[in-house]
Design a protein around this motif. Sequence first.
Motif, PDB file in Angstrom:
ATOM      1  N   LEU A   1      42.470  40.055  46.528  1.00 60.66           N
ATOM      2  CA  LEU A   1      43.432  40.107  45.426  1.00 60.66           C
ATOM      3  C   LEU A   1      44.798  39.584  45.862  1.00 60.66           C
ATOM      4  N   GLU A   2      45.219  39.944  47.077  1.00 59.55           N
ATOM      5  CA  GLU A   2      46.513  39.461  47.566  1.00 59.55           C
ATOM      6  C   GLU A   2      46.518  37.942  47.692  1.00 59.55           C
ATOM      7  N   ARG A   3      45.489  37.394  48.364  1.00 54.87           N
ATOM      8  CA  ARG A   3      45.453  35.946  48.552  1.00 54.87           C
ATOM      9  C   ARG A   3      45.298  35.223  47.207  1.00 54.87           C
ATOM     10  N   TYR A   4      44.498  35.774  46.306  1.00 58.02           N
ATOM     11  CA  TYR A   4      44.302  35.155  44.993  1.00 58.02           C
ATOM     12  C   TYR A   4      45.606  35.199  44.191  1.00 58.02           C
ATOM     13  N   GLY A   5      46.271  36.352  44.194  1.00 58.35           N
ATOM     14  CA  GLY A   5      47.544  36.456  43.487  1.00 58.35           C
ATOM     15  C   GLY A   5      48.577  35.483  44.026  1.00 58.35           C
ATOM     16  N   ASN A   6      48.634  35.355  45.340  1.00 57.80           N
ATOM     17  CA  ASN A   6      49.590  34.426  45.956  1.00 57.80           C
ATOM     18  C   ASN A   6      49.299  32.981  45.547  1.00 57.80           C
ATOM     19  N   LEU A   7      47.999  32.626  45.506  1.00 52.26           N
ATOM     20  CA  LEU A   7      47.622  31.275  45.110  1.00 52.26           C
ATOM     21  C   LEU A   7      48.016  31.010  43.655  1.00 52.26           C
ATOM     22  N   LEU A   8      47.726  31.967  42.782  1.00 51.62           N
ATOM     23  CA  LEU A   8      48.069  31.807  41.364  1.00 51.62           C
ATOM     24  C   LEU A   8      49.583  31.694  41.174  1.00 51.62           C
ATOM     25  N   LEU A   9      50.338  32.462  41.921  1.00 50.23           N
ATOM     26  CA  LEU A   9      51.791  32.399  41.821  1.00 50.23           C
ATOM     27  C   LEU A   9      52.299  31.042  42.300  1.00 50.23           C
ATOM     28  N   PHE A  10      51.729  30.542  43.392  1.00 50.07           N
ATOM     29  CA  PHE A  10      52.099  29.223  43.911  1.00 50.07           C
ATOM     30  C   PHE A  10      51.827  28.132  42.872  1.00 50.07           C
ATOM     31  N   GLN A  11      50.750  28.322  42.105  1.00 50.55           N
ATOM     32  CA  GLN A  11      50.387  27.349  41.081  1.00 50.55           C
ATOM     33  C   GLN A  11      51.128  27.585  39.760  1.00 50.55           C
ATOM     34  N   LYS A  12      52.050  28.551  39.769  1.00 53.68           N
ATOM     35  CA  LYS A  12      52.857  28.896  38.584  1.00 53.68           C
ATOM     36  C   LYS A  12      52.006  29.411  37.421  1.00 53.68           C
ATOM     37  N   ARG A  13      50.889  30.020  37.751  1.00 55.16           N
ATOM     38  CA  ARG A  13      50.029  30.667  36.743  1.00 55.16           C
ATOM     39  C   ARG A  13      50.423  32.139  36.725  1.00 55.16           C
ATOM     40  N   LEU A  14      51.587  32.389  36.149  1.00 55.52           N
ATOM     41  CA  LEU A  14      52.269  33.669  36.336  1.00 55.52           C
ATOM     42  C   LEU A  14      51.510  34.834  35.720  1.00 55.52           C
ATOM     43  N   ASP A  15      51.003  34.668  34.503  1.00 61.57           N
ATOM     44  CA  ASP A  15      50.296  35.777  33.861  1.00 61.57           C
ATOM     45  C   ASP A  15      49.060  36.176  34.663  1.00 61.57           C
ATOM     46  N   GLU A  16      48.321  35.185  35.164  1.00 62.43           N
ATOM     47  CA  GLU A  16      47.126  35.473  35.963  1.00 62.43           C
ATOM     48  C   GLU A  16      47.509  36.124  37.291  1.00 62.43           C
ATOM     49  N   ALA A  17      48.608  35.654  37.881  1.00 59.46           N
ATOM     50  CA  ALA A  17      49.080  36.252  39.135  1.00 59.46           C
ATOM     51  C   ALA A  17      49.442  37.711  38.929  1.00 59.46           C
ATOM     52  N   LEU A  18      50.128  37.988  37.836  1.00 54.77           N
ATOM     53  CA  LEU A  18      50.508  39.376  37.546  1.00 54.77           C
ATOM     54  C   LEU A  18      49.272  40.259  37.383  1.00 54.77           C
ATOM     55  N   ARG A  19      48.243  39.737  36.740  1.00 54.40           N
ATOM     56  CA  ARG A  19      47.019  40.534  36.581  1.00 54.40           C
ATOM     57  C   ARG A  19      46.386  40.825  37.939  1.00 54.40           C
ATOM     58  N   ALA A  20      46.382  39.819  38.824  1.00 52.03           N
ATOM     59  CA  ALA A  20      45.817  40.042  40.161  1.00 52.03           C
ATOM     60  C   ALA A  20      46.615  41.101  40.915  1.00 52.03           C
ATOM     61  N   TYR A  21      47.941  41.026  40.830  1.00 49.72           N
ATOM     62  CA  TYR A  21      48.773  42.006  41.531  1.00 49.72           C
ATOM     63  C   TYR A  21      48.659  43.392  40.912  1.00 49.72           C
ATOM     64  N   GLU A  22      48.503  43.453  39.583  1.00 50.56           N
ATOM     65  CA  GLU A  22      48.298  44.754  38.940  1.00 50.56           C
ATOM     66  C   GLU A  22      47.011  45.409  39.454  1.00 50.56           C
ATOM     67  N   LEU A  23      45.959  44.599  39.578  1.00 46.60           N
ATOM     68  CA  LEU A  23      44.716  45.120  40.148  1.00 46.60           C
ATOM     69  C   LEU A  23      44.923  45.573  41.593  1.00 46.60           C
ATOM     70  N   LEU A  24      45.757  44.843  42.316  1.00 50.74           N
ATOM     71  CA  LEU A  24      46.043  45.205  43.702  1.00 50.74           C
ATOM     72  C   LEU A  24      46.741  46.558  43.781  1.00 50.74           C
ATOM     73  N   THR A  25      47.642  46.840  42.819  1.00 50.86           N
ATOM     74  CA  THR A  25      48.332  48.142  42.839  1.00 50.86           C
ATOM     75  C   THR A  25      47.354  49.292  42.604  1.00 50.86           C
ATOM     76  N   ARG A  26      46.217  48.997  41.968  1.00 58.28           N
ATOM     77  CA  ARG A  26      45.221  50.050  41.748  1.00 58.28           C
ATOM     78  C   ARG A  26      44.300  50.209  42.955  1.00 58.28           C
ATOM     79  N   SER A  27      43.997  49.096  43.625  1.00 62.95           N
ATOM     80  CA  SER A  27      43.046  49.169  44.735  1.00 62.95           C
ATOM     81  C   SER A  27      43.715  49.521  46.062  1.00 62.95           C
ATOM     82  N   ALA A  28      44.992  49.226  46.200  1.00 60.63           N
ATOM     83  CA  ALA A  28      45.708  49.562  47.450  1.00 60.63           C
ATOM     84  C   ALA A  28      47.088  50.131  47.108  1.00 60.63           C
TER      85      ALA A  28
END
Length: 279
Positions: free
Chosen positions: A217-244
Amino acid sequence: GEMGELAADEDIAKLRALGYVGDSVGQEVGSAGSDGHLSVPVNRYNQALLYRFDGQLDRALEKLVELQEFAPEFAPGYYGEAVLLIETGDLEAAVARVERAVELSPDFIAAWAELGESRFRLNELADAERAFERAHAIEPNHPRVNLRLGQIRASQRRFSEASGLLARAEASLRNPGEAALAAVQLGVLAEQDRQFDKAEELYQRALRRVPGYPYALERYGNLLLFQKRLDEALRAYELLTRSAPEAPRTWQLYARALEIAGRMEDARSARERTESLAP
């Protein structure tokens, strides 16, 4: 009561399937007597193995120590104790036992793999590398050896070798967590090679193997953020806050994405959570 003897071919097949006995030592520890049953050292080793898988670790250790006293030249006795010591976190003691195992049986691939694993967890990477290389020379397709050796090669920036090793590991690892780790490591290598679509597919594959896997989730969120896919990045990080949720880095990454999104109040809350978790 004591567990009875089992036929040699059945038990050696079981030990080999569980990763305890490699093909290179099958003949050494599995030679059957004239009655077709296990030799005494192998039978005692098998008893310890069964205790271990029954959750009776103290009893298993006791059996292995007895085995070492009874048959001090029998390498699996030391190897089996090392496996249990690794499970309990006593890595230094595990190194000593498994070094004895490979001294007695230089082609004992499972013992070389455990020696490498102990050294790897102790962050003794040069020694870990030597052990994994020895195991790899004996069996080039050992999944966990390929995983660890691939990680070491990546840290050495030997990316082509790392990619080949990790790809073979991911394809053959039965443990979902280890296979997911291999997939994420391959994704990191793909990103470094600017193969972003491939990296995304690998991170998604890791998450299919282990839903909520924090590293993926961290690496995926970072990749999405780098690609400026902000909404998708936020969803990945939100999932990360639940899993870790107890990891400060989780909230730090989430706060940064929220700030980029202009959600300053939410970002402030995430920063406060980061600070509350910091050691």
